[in-house]
Scaffold this active site. Structure first.
Site, PDB file in Angstrom:
ATOM      1  N   GLY A 195      11.715  14.857  76.363  1.00  0.00           N
ATOM      2  CA  GLY A 195      10.707  15.890  76.546  1.00  0.00           C
ATOM      3  C   GLY A 195       9.568  15.763  75.552  1.00  0.00           C
ATOM      4  N   GLN A 196       8.658  16.720  75.613  1.00  0.00           N
ATOM      5  CA  GLN A 196       7.451  16.679  74.780  1.00  0.00           C
ATOM      6  C   GLN A 196       7.795  16.601  73.296  1.00  0.00           C
ATOM      7  OE1 GLN A 196       3.437  19.048  75.217  1.00  0.00           O
ATOM      8  NE2 GLN A 196       5.006  20.438  74.454  1.00  0.00           N
ATOM      9  N   ASP A 213      23.769  17.131  79.592  1.00  0.00           N
ATOM     10  CA  ASP A 213      23.595  18.473  80.142  1.00  0.00           C
ATOM     11  C   ASP A 213      24.249  19.483  79.199  1.00  0.00           C
ATOM     12  OD1 ASP A 213      23.480  20.813  81.558  1.00  0.00           O
ATOM     13  OD2 ASP A 213      24.649  20.096  83.269  1.00  0.00           O
ATOM     14  N   ALA A 243      15.311  22.663  76.323  1.00  0.00           N
ATOM     15  CA  ALA A 243      15.087  24.074  76.643  1.00  0.00           C
ATOM     16  C   ALA A 243      14.587  24.217  78.068  1.00  0.00           C
ATOM     17  CB  ALA A 243      14.074  24.699  75.684  1.00  0.00           C
ATOM     18  N   TYR A 244      14.823  25.388  78.628  1.00  0.00           N
ATOM     19  CA  TYR A 244      14.198  25.800  79.885  1.00  0.00           C
ATOM     20  C   TYR A 244      12.920  26.504  79.474  1.00  0.00           C
ATOM     21  CZ  TYR A 244      13.764  28.087  84.491  1.00  0.00           C
ATOM     22  OH  TYR A 244      13.331  28.514  85.718  1.00  0.00           O
ATOM     23  N   ASP A 274       8.040  31.895  69.724  1.00  0.00           N
ATOM     24  CA  ASP A 274       7.393  33.163  69.394  1.00  0.00           C
ATOM     25  C   ASP A 274       7.689  34.241  70.431  1.00  0.00           C
ATOM     26  OD1 ASP A 274       5.826  31.389  71.066  1.00  0.00           O
ATOM     27  OD2 ASP A 274       4.201  32.850  70.979  1.00  0.00           O
ATOM     28  N   TYR A 299      12.373  34.730  79.798  1.00  0.00           N
ATOM     29  CA  TYR A 299      12.393  33.532  78.954  1.00  0.00           C
ATOM     30  C   TYR A 299      12.661  33.911  77.500  1.00  0.00           C
ATOM     31  CZ  TYR A 299      10.391  29.814  76.053  1.00  0.00           C
ATOM     32  OH  TYR A 299      10.180  28.869  75.079  1.00  0.00           O
TER      33      TYR A 299
END
Length: 297
Positions: free
Chosen positions: A12-13, A37, A69-70, A111, A134
């Site tokens: 991911g990023q 997973d 993360a979702y 945050d 979220y």
């Protein structure tokens, strides 16, 4: 003794930047969310056990940095079970496995665990109160990690962008090529954070905790300073050599979204500094560096 890193969400990023910033003489295992997973407790247990054994046999200090993360904030309003599984149950499984093998765990949070109604930067000890699904799942993940394993640390961040994955900077760069003007909300305040700077900060924390340092267990790491989304967008245009006045301010109410956004989500870095960790640079300086490094279009 060098670090060994297990980085769930490693494609991911943020995960890819943790890999990029890691010392070349270390040991890094960065499985994607498909490869590891976190909602599968057996898979998590096996992965941490194998990682810890391999790292220690090679003379490394193992640390887990959870970058999985979702993050689909609006989708989480209706996809709550999946968001909870990834953001709350998954980190708990990691913490359980890390406890079993005495491996420090760094867990990245957000945050969005705060209500967004503050008038000064949030300290880690301030009352939480997420207003979105979220945010609630991320807070649940924090609580489960901290209560499961006493060698776990939560690092909250905000407004992350970088070379990989979808993010606000890439969106603005794309829209700049398709629209003469665009409207961006000017009544939400936060701190943009370059994912590479955050990755370097996490590695500094990993080195500290793996060598016996015991900073506060909840920390904030964001770009220094603050701005609005409109101010951020105008800065992006400026870095791309475009006219910032093409970005027009508007109100949150003009663009209703399924999930409420925090009006104010600036996070204080005082606890981070108190731990002796190097502060992340000012968001504006980081944006200049990110564009210069071709980390964004």
């Amino acid at each position: 003794m060098e670090l060994a890193l297990l980085v769930p969400g490693g494609r991911g990023q943020l995960g890819r930047d943790v890999v990029a910033a890691a010392p070349e003489d270390g040991l890094v295992d960065a499985p994607s969310s498909a490869e590891l997973d976190l909602t599968d407790p057996s898979a998590v247990s096996d992965a941490v056990a194998a990682f810890a054994a391999t790292a220690r046999d090679a003379g490394f200090r193992p640390v887990v940095v959870n970058a999985a993360a979702y993050t689909a904030v609006d989708a989480a309003e209706t996809d709550r079970d999946r968001a909870f599984a990834v953001n709350a149950l998954g980190p708990e499984h990691l913490a359980t496995a890390c406890r079993a093998h005495d491996v420090p765990l760094l867990h990245v949070s957000t945050d969005y665990v705060f209500p967004g109604d503050a008038t000064r930067p949030y300290e880690p000890s301030d009352p939480t109160g997420p207003r979105s699904a979220y945010g609630r799942t991320k807070l649940a993940g924090e609580e489960r990690v901290l209560s499961t394993w006493d060698r776990s640390w939560v690092v909250r961040t905000s407004w992350v962008y970088g070379e990989h994955g979808a993010n606000f900077v890439k969106t603005m760069a794309h829209l700049a090529t398709t629209r003469e003007t665009l409207s961006v909300v000017d009544d939400q305040v936060g701190s943009p954070t370059w994912s590479l700077d955050l990755a370097r900060g996490l590695l500094s924390l990993a080195a500290l905790v793996s060598s016996g340092g015991t900073p506060a267990r909840v920390l904030h790491a964001t770009g220094a300073g603050e701005t609005t989304w409109c101010g951020f967008a105008r800065a992006i245009f400026a870095e791309l050599g475009l006219d910032p006045e093409r970005v027009r301010p508007c109100a949150t109410a003009d663009f209703p979204r399924p999930a409420p956004r925090p009006a104010y989500s600036v996070l204080s870095g005082q606890a981070w500094a108190d731990a002796g960790l190097p502060p992340l640079r000012h968001w504006r300086e980081a944006l200049t560096a990110a564009v210069a490094a071709h980390a964004v279009p």
